[in-house]
Enzyme design. Structure first.
Site, PDB file in Angstrom:
ATOM      1  N   TYR A  97     -99.366  35.113  40.262  1.00  0.00           N
ATOM      2  CA  TYR A  97     -98.946  35.097  38.863  1.00  0.00           C
ATOM      3  C   TYR A  97     -98.003  33.925  38.665  1.00  0.00           C
ATOM      4  CZ  TYR A  97     -96.969  36.589  34.409  1.00  0.00           C
ATOM      5  OH  TYR A  97     -96.575  36.636  33.096  1.00  0.00           O
ATOM      6  N   GLU A 172     -99.310  31.535  30.507  1.00  0.00           N
ATOM      7  CA  GLU A 172     -99.365  32.513  31.597  1.00  0.00           C
ATOM      8  C   GLU A 172    -100.690  32.351  32.329  1.00  0.00           C
ATOM      9  OE1 GLU A 172    -100.605  36.633  30.938  1.00  0.00           O
ATOM     10  OE2 GLU A 172     -98.581  37.215  31.520  1.00  0.00           O
TER      11      GLU A 172
END
Ligand code: GDP
Ligand code: MN
Length: 343
Positions: A97, A172
């Site tokens: 992530y 993101e």
């Protein structure tokens, strides 16, 4: 506004980040020949698609056609996709992530990183690190994500270029995938752009608007205020014409929204012309004129426009439009007459 994945990935690719080469289709008959396996991904502006059946793998042509048809029908958190993205399936060894966002309170950019990314990221909340941006932040990122430092330095630099160039609020990447061959790919991308900076972002898609009511006629209507919109329609009807839509565009409309609305009207079936009837109080005529000029370059199928503007900065608007070959009409009646004559 949140971008769709394929737009988000286009911005990342333009900044040099590693993104799988995908194809966007909006119907099963548009599927080209591909090398299997591929992933089929619903293009809706929300996360959590994987868990809701919006991301699937196809191993042959029949399965691909079925999946595309199914995913196009699938409602995800209230959104039905207009398109799906087809990409070569990655052989993923690790899902990381990596996000970059603006922290307004601290007035800084910061990274959010986690070594355990993917669809279960929320359940690993305690293993997420927030790192203020700095020239050597990549060293920490590389350490946490167990990536090569030189590669991570390049990745974060490219991410920051994408972020700043496109006036983003958030980028993101989840997952940032490490493949079994140790290659890095942005397998998913969610980007929020700052709508206040849209006036300088020609490269971004137009935002969605849904307040156009189609009426079946051929003369499009853009007016500000419901009263102005209704009197415009009445004048068209009184002259024997048929309005194509009702639209109260409101006050203070930016160029983006203006262009989007004109695009939607231009796309209505049977449109021959559009009347723009605006009284500028809070809105300024020259801003409307700039919206019209922006639309001329952004709406390829724009029909002839008949424009009546009154109020603040009318003369500036008249000059701007005259340069682009559009003469302001003296009143609504002449707008309607001209629009009716052009068929
Ligand atoms: P989201 O659920 O909306 O965040 O959609 P993602 O694009 O992140 O997809 C969800 C999950 O599908 C990812 O976490 C991966 O596990 C998986 N996935 C997505 N693309 C690929 C791919 O190319 N190969 C493989 N093996 N899995 C993928
Ligand atoms: Mn994801």
């Amino acid at each position: 506004m949140q971008l769709l994945e394929y737009d988000a990935k286009r911005l990342l690719r333009e900044a040099g980040l590693p993104v799988p080469e995908g194809i966007v289709v909006s119907a099963p008959d548009q599927i080209p020949s591909v090398v299997f396996p591929v992933v089929v991904k619903s293009q809706v502006p929300v996360g959590g698609r994987g868990k809701l059946g919006g991301v699937k793998t196809a191993h042959d042509q029949t399965e691909l056609e079925e999946l595309v048809a199914n995913i196009l029908q699938l409602d995800i958190k209230g959104y039905k996709p207009n398109a799906v993205l087809i990409e070569p399936a990655l052989e993923i060894a690790r899902e990381l992530y990596l996000a970059l966002r603006i922290n307004r309170d601290q007035r800084r950019l910061e990274y959010i990183v986690a070594a355990e990314g993917g669809v279960e990221i929320e359940s690993h909340a305690s293993d997420v690190d927030v790192l203020p941006d700095s020239p050597d932040v990549y060293e920490q990122v590389a350490k946490i994500l167990q990536l090569d430092a030189v590669e991570t330095k390049k990745l974060t630099q490219q991410l920051e270029i994408a972020f700043v160039d496109n006036d983003c609020l958030l980028i993101e990447i989840n997952p940032l995938a490490v493949t079994t061959r140790d290659q890095l790919f942005c397998a998913d991308a969610k980007i929020q752009v700052d709508d206040n900076a849209r006036f300088r972002q020609e490269n971004l898609p137009l935002p969605e608007v849904t307040d156009i009511k189609p009426l079946g006629g051929n003369i499009g209507v853009v007016a500000n205020g419901a009263g102005m919109a209704m009197s415009t329609m009445d004048t068209i009807y009184a002259a024997g014409g048929k309005p194509a839509n009702f639209l109260d565009i409101g006050g203070g409309t930016g160029q983006e929204v203006f262009a989007t609305n004109l695009q939607k009207i231009a796309d209505l079936p049977g449109i021959t012309s559009i009347i723009i009837n605006i009284f500028a109080g809070i809105t300024r005529c020259d801003d409307i004129a700039r919206g019209i000029l922006a639309s001329q370059s952004r709406v390829p199928n724009l029909p002839p426009l008949y424009v009546r503007l009154e109020g603040t900065n009318r003369e500036e608007a008249a000059a701007l439009l005259a340069d682009a070959g559009i003469d302001l009409q003296p009143d609504l009646a002449s707008c309607v007459k001209e629009a009716m004559n052009y068929v």
